[in-house]
Design an enzyme around this catalytic site. Structure first.
Site, PDB file in Angstrom:
ATOM      1  N   THR A 192       0.822  -1.208   0.000  1.00 21.68           N
ATOM      2  CA  THR A 192       0.000   0.000   0.000  1.00 21.68           C
ATOM      3  C   THR A 192       0.860   1.264   0.000  1.00 21.68           C
ATOM      4  O   THR A 192       2.028   1.250   0.381  1.00 21.68           O
ATOM      5  CB  THR A 192      -0.922   0.036   1.234  1.00 21.68           C
ATOM      6  OG1 THR A 192      -0.111   0.007   2.427  1.00 21.68           O
ATOM      7  CG2 THR A 192      -1.882  -1.142   1.242  1.00 21.68           C
ATOM      8  N   HIS A 193       0.214   2.364  -0.423  1.00 14.25           N
ATOM      9  CA  HIS A 193       0.727   3.727  -0.252  1.00 14.25           C
ATOM     10  C   HIS A 193      -0.427   4.525   0.354  1.00 14.25           C
ATOM     11  O   HIS A 193      -1.150   5.225  -0.355  1.00 14.25           O
ATOM     12  CB  HIS A 193       1.123   4.340  -1.598  1.00 14.25           C
ATOM     13  CG  HIS A 193       2.489   3.983  -2.085  1.00 14.25           C
ATOM     14  ND1 HIS A 193       3.633   4.331  -1.407  1.00 14.25           N
ATOM     15  CD2 HIS A 193       2.896   3.310  -3.186  1.00 14.25           C
ATOM     16  CE1 HIS A 193       4.687   3.894  -2.082  1.00 14.25           C
ATOM     17  NE2 HIS A 193       4.261   3.260  -3.159  1.00 14.25           N
ATOM     18  N   ASP A 204       4.483   0.795   1.872  1.00 11.44           N
ATOM     19  CA  ASP A 204       5.669   1.184   1.120  1.00 11.44           C
ATOM     20  C   ASP A 204       6.029   2.641   1.431  1.00 11.44           C
ATOM     21  O   ASP A 204       5.979   3.507   0.565  1.00 11.44           O
ATOM     22  CB  ASP A 204       5.376   0.976  -0.374  1.00 11.44           C
ATOM     23  CG  ASP A 204       6.593   1.135  -1.251  1.00 11.44           C
ATOM     24  OD1 ASP A 204       7.704   1.293  -0.722  1.00 11.44           O
ATOM     25  OD2 ASP A 204       6.422   1.099  -2.487  1.00 11.44           O
ATOM     26  N   LYS A 207       8.978   3.994   2.534  1.00 11.19           N
ATOM     27  CA  LYS A 207      10.319   4.460   2.134  1.00 11.19           C
ATOM     28  C   LYS A 207      10.834   5.553   3.082  1.00 11.19           C
ATOM     29  O   LYS A 207      11.219   6.643   2.662  1.00 11.19           O
ATOM     30  CB  LYS A 207      10.323   4.962   0.690  1.00 11.19           C
ATOM     31  CG  LYS A 207       9.996   3.892  -0.347  1.00 11.19           C
ATOM     32  CD  LYS A 207      10.134   4.441  -1.766  1.00 11.19           C
ATOM     33  CE  LYS A 207       9.889   3.366  -2.817  1.00 11.19           C
ATOM     34  NZ  LYS A 207       8.455   3.001  -2.946  1.00 11.19           N
ATOM     35  N   PHE A 208      10.899   5.239   4.361  1.00  9.00           N
ATOM     36  CA  PHE A 208      11.447   6.177   5.339  1.00  9.00           C
ATOM     37  C   PHE A 208      12.866   6.560   4.949  1.00  9.00           C
ATOM     38  O   PHE A 208      13.624   5.746   4.414  1.00  9.00           O
ATOM     39  CB  PHE A 208      11.460   5.533   6.728  1.00  9.00           C
ATOM     40  CG  PHE A 208      10.102   5.309   7.326  1.00  9.00           C
ATOM     41  CD1 PHE A 208       9.401   6.363   7.902  1.00  9.00           C
ATOM     42  CD2 PHE A 208       9.522   4.049   7.327  1.00  9.00           C
ATOM     43  CE1 PHE A 208       8.149   6.162   8.461  1.00  9.00           C
ATOM     44  CE2 PHE A 208       8.274   3.832   7.879  1.00  9.00           C
ATOM     45  CZ  PHE A 208       7.581   4.894   8.448  1.00  9.00           C
ATOM     46  N   ASN A 211      15.487   9.287  15.215  1.00  4.39           N
ATOM     47  CA  ASN A 211      14.452   9.831  16.095  1.00  4.39           C
ATOM     48  C   ASN A 211      13.223  10.275  15.301  1.00  4.39           C
ATOM     49  O   ASN A 211      12.080  10.072  15.730  1.00  4.39           O
ATOM     50  CB  ASN A 211      15.003  11.021  16.898  1.00  4.39           C
ATOM     51  CG  ASN A 211      14.016  11.486  17.942  1.00  4.39           C
ATOM     52  OD1 ASN A 211      13.692  10.759  18.880  1.00  4.39           O
ATOM     53  ND2 ASN A 211      13.509  12.698  17.783  1.00  4.39           N
ATOM     54  N   THR A 212      13.436  10.856  14.136  1.00  7.29           N
ATOM     55  CA  THR A 212      12.310  11.312  13.316  1.00  7.29           C
ATOM     56  C   THR A 212      11.502  10.145  12.784  1.00  7.29           C
ATOM     57  O   THR A 212      10.266  10.162  12.819  1.00  7.29           O
ATOM     58  CB  THR A 212      12.821  12.174  12.147  1.00  7.29           C
ATOM     59  OG1 THR A 212      13.514  13.319  12.670  1.00  7.29           O
ATOM     60  CG2 THR A 212      11.669  12.654  11.278  1.00  7.29           C
TER      61      THR A 212
END
Length: 262
Positions: free
Chosen positions: A63-64, A93, A95-96, A101-102
């Site tokens: 999913t997105h 999906d 894509k970090f 921390n963020t």
């Protein structure tokens, strides 16, 4: 010892050290499918309808959710119910690509609360290994798994060479990682599952640089494990059920051919 790609999904699942990878490989064997649906649609109704139609033929729903214009908690509840009904995992999906921390905040909180419902997510390792550690702090207690973007399927992509090798090194030493997005098997040091986008029954491309490879190329020759297909299943004029069955059968046949190779 035989390459992991020469072993059955069942035998790999029985010995895998990561619970989610064990579950995924067991689903693949049980349903005789190595197909993941890339459900890039923009409304809740479209996503639910598509997942319900194609669910019987897939092992993973990709999913997105950030493109779903009417996202809400009910969508998540319905996706979870469909995953249970049809026996598939959910892969957001996302894509970090930020510091540890963020990404912890993005993964565990915000509007989407991805870690609460997505079995699998993924990340770029451009920020360094801290991104894996940050995501693991949120996801490991929930039994989740992470894929690293070792490669992409678009023309001119920069994830190659030394960058891809760094992905592999990080994956081997981080137990939260269950595999890669990429085009092939990358290592024999750990059993890491490769999921490959840009797969079509006939190799071609699109106007925005997407490049397609066949299931035979990806599964039989390259040793990847799961084919990811989107528009080839539900694009204009397509019958999603019929196309999902075609891709499931092609992917599974390519896997069986791989097992028969010397």
């Amino acid at each position: 010892m035989a390459s992991f790609s020469q072993r059955t999904y069942a035998s790999r699942g029985a010995e895998h050290t990561h619970p989610l990878a064990r579950e995924l490989l067991a689903i693949m064997e049980r349903k005789k499918t190595n197909l993941s649906l890339a459900a890039d649609v923009s409304t809740k109704a479209e996503l639910i309808a598509l997942a319900d139609k194609v669910g019987p033929y897939i092992c993973v729903l990709k999913t997105h959710v950030d493109v779903v214009s009417d996202f809400d908690a009910d969508l998540v509840a319905q996706l979870q119910a469909l995953a249970a009904k049809h026996d598939f995992l959910i892969f957001e999906d996302r894509k970090f690509a930020d510091i540890g921390n963020t990404v912890k905040l993005q993964y565990g909180g915000g509007i989407y609360r991805i870690a609460d419902w997505a079995h699998i997510t993924n990340c770029h390792v451009i920020p360094g290994e801290g991104i894996i550690q940050g995501l693991a702090e949120v996801g490991m207690p929930k039994g989740r798994g992470l894929l690293l973007l070792a490669e992409m399927s678009s023309k001119g992509m920069l994830a190659t060479g030394a960058y891809t090798e760094k992905n592999v090194e990080m994956a081997v030493r981080n137990e939260f990682v269950i595999g890669f997005i990429g085009s092939k098997r990358f290592t024999e040091e750990r059993d890491l599952i490769t999921m490959t986008p840009g797969v079509g029954l006939h190799a071609s491309g699109d106007a925005l640089g997407q490049q397609y490879r066949t299931p035979e190329k990806i599964i039989t020759e390259n040793g990847s494990d799961i084919i990811i297909v989107g528009r080839g299943i539900y694009g204009p004029g397509k019958d999603p059920v019929a196309e999902a069955q075609r891709y499931r059968d092609a992917g599974w046949a390519a896997y069986l051919s791989r097992l028969q190779k010397d």
